[in-house]
Design an enzyme around this catalytic site. Structure first.
Site, short mmCIF file in Angstrom:
data_model
loop_
_atom_site.label_atom_id
_atom_site.label_comp_id
_atom_site.label_asym_id
_atom_site.label_seq_id
_atom_site.Cartn_x
_atom_site.Cartn_y
_atom_site.Cartn_z
N HIS A 1 40.08 46.90 34.43
CA HIS A 1 39.39 47.87 35.29
C HIS A 1 39.54 49.28 34.72
O HIS A 1 38.62 50.09 34.77
CB HIS A 1 40.00 47.86 36.70
CG HIS A 1 39.78 46.58 37.44
ND1 HIS A 1 40.81 45.74 37.79
CD2 HIS A 1 38.64 45.99 37.90
CE1 HIS A 1 40.32 44.69 38.44
NE2 HIS A 1 39.01 44.81 38.51
N GLN B 1 33.13 42.85 30.41
CA GLN B 1 32.57 41.71 29.66
C GLN B 1 33.29 40.39 29.96
O GLN B 1 32.78 39.32 29.69
CB GLN B 1 32.62 41.97 28.15
CG GLN B 1 31.75 40.95 27.41
CD GLN B 1 32.14 40.75 25.98
OE1 GLN B 1 32.07 41.71 25.21
NE2 GLN B 1 32.54 39.54 25.60
N ASP C 1 33.55 39.05 32.72
CA ASP C 1 32.56 38.37 33.57
C ASP C 1 31.19 38.56 32.92
O ASP C 1 30.30 39.21 33.47
CB ASP C 1 32.59 38.97 34.97
CG ASP C 1 33.94 38.75 35.64
OD1 ASP C 1 34.23 37.62 36.02
OD2 ASP C 1 34.72 39.71 35.72
N SER D 1 42.62 39.92 37.77
CA SER D 1 43.39 40.09 39.01
C SER D 1 44.10 38.80 39.37
O SER D 1 45.17 38.80 39.97
CB SER D 1 42.46 40.51 40.14
OG SER D 1 41.77 41.68 39.78
N ARG D 2 43.50 37.67 39.00
CA ARG D 2 44.08 36.37 39.36
C ARG D 2 45.34 36.05 38.54
O ARG D 2 46.09 35.16 38.93
CB ARG D 2 43.05 35.26 39.18
CG ARG D 2 41.92 35.32 40.20
CD ARG D 2 41.00 34.13 40.07
NE ARG D 2 40.10 33.99 41.19
CZ ARG D 2 38.84 34.44 41.21
NH1 ARG D 2 38.34 35.06 40.16
NH2 ARG D 2 38.09 34.29 42.29
O1 PAF Z 1 33.65 41.58 39.38
C1 PAF Z 1 34.00 41.79 40.55
O2 PAF Z 1 35.12 42.27 40.82
C2 PAF Z 1 33.04 41.45 41.67
O3 PAF Z 1 32.31 40.30 41.40
C3 PAF Z 1 32.10 42.62 42.07
C4 PAF Z 1 31.17 43.00 40.94
C5 PAF Z 1 32.95 43.83 42.47
C6 PAF Z 1 31.25 42.22 43.27
O4 PAF Z 1 32.03 41.88 44.37
#
Ligand code: PAF
Length: 296
Positions: A37, A148, A150, A186-187
């Site tokens: 993040h 990236q 995701d 995060s997991r």
């Molecule tokens: O990637 C994420 O954390 C989530 O899928 C998002 C883009 C914040 C949507 O809830």
């Protein structure tokens, strides 16, 4: 740093910024913030004058047997990080604020939502496009940054932005990895010590796939089978999928050429992990890492 829990408050904040002539950069998150993040936030800070981060665990993107309840929620820690990382505002609404009534209007995702997680997590991307559509309509960002890790999510959002003519520029932050190569997620917080040790197999198996590809193998099925074998040998508990697809449209391929995404989802203990690599293969067979998509 401003903290807004209501749509009215974040709208007031953003319109004040826009009246002052500032552009707005946005990083949507579900919290439990980590170095991945931070990388999105750093890119966003440079891309706009004012930086808004949302923290919202979106229930509509989780299936009935998924981990919405156990998804990590550490809002005080997250707010401290946002302050430290130079955010101007955090939007952290409640579920009733975002979904005041049962949702009957949805943003239906496009074709990029069909393979990979779209096949194994029914309804997931419809929840993502709907909440991101809501967040874009509330925050009205000039630019938004997605990670990236995701890769499919970023591609699905890109398709939505293009086809709905949304006035948002999208940027993608590269995957950030822990020292041993496991992608930040995060997991990861939910992994036990033993699971954490085994989870790095995901990174190694994708690397193994790229080695085979670099060695000249162009049959996607053979590469994916080798990755699956490595994952099973290295002790992940379940392989959900391993696929090689064309970038940027995420369609299937008969032979590996051009720009491709090697993506995998696995389960280690009760934790679901995803990771991927994007590579460009030149006509003479040279393989190199490449960005997911060029900036629009
Ligand atoms: O990637 C994420 O954390 C989530 O899928 C998002 C883009 C914040 C949507 O809830």
């Amino acid at each position: 740093m401003e903290r807004c829990s209501t749509i009215l408050d974040i709208r007031r904040f953003v319109s004040g910024q826009k009246r002052a002539g500032k552009t707005v950069a946005f990083v949507p998150t579900m919290g439990a913030l980590h170095a991945g993040h931070r990388s999105c936030i750093d890119i966003a800070r440079k891309a706009g004058d004012c930086l808004v981060v949302s923290i919202f665990v979106n229930p509509t993107q989780f299936g009935p047997n998924e981990d919405v309840d156990s998804y990590p929620r550490v809002i005080d820690e997250d707010l401290a990080r946002c302050r430290e990382w130079g955010c101007d505002a955090v939007f952290s609404p409640s579920v009733p604020e975002m979904y005041p009534e049962s949702q009957t209007v949805w943003v239906e995702p496009g074709r990029a939502a069909e393979p990979l997680c779209g096949r194994t997590r029914e309804g997931h991307f419809r929840g993502v496009t709907t909440v991101v559509g809501k967040l874009f309509s509330v925050v009205e960002p000039d630019v938004a940054v997605f990670g990236q890790k995701d890769a499919q999510q970023a591609t699905v959002i890109r398709e939505m932005v293009r086809q709905l003519n949304l006035p948002v520029r999208l940027l993608v932050s590269p995957i950030v990895r822990e020292e041993d190569g496991l992608a930040f997620s995060s997991r990861n917080r939910r992994l036990t010590r033993d699971e954490r040790r085994r989870a790095v197999a995901l990174h190694h198996a994708l690397g193994h796939g790229l080695e085979i590809l670099s060695g000249g193998e162009i049959n996607p099925r053979k590469i994916c089978e080798a990755v699956i074998k490595r994952l099973n040998d290295d002790g992940v508990d379940r392989v959900e999928y391993v696929e090689l697809l064309r970038v940027p449209d995420l369609t299937g391929i008969e032979r590996v050429e051009g720009k491709v995404l090697l993506a995998a989802a696995v389960h280690v203990g009760s934790v679901r992990l995803i990771d991927n690599r994007v590579v460009q293969i030149t006509a003479d067979g040279h393989v190199s890492e490449a960005p997911l998509f060029d900036v629009d």
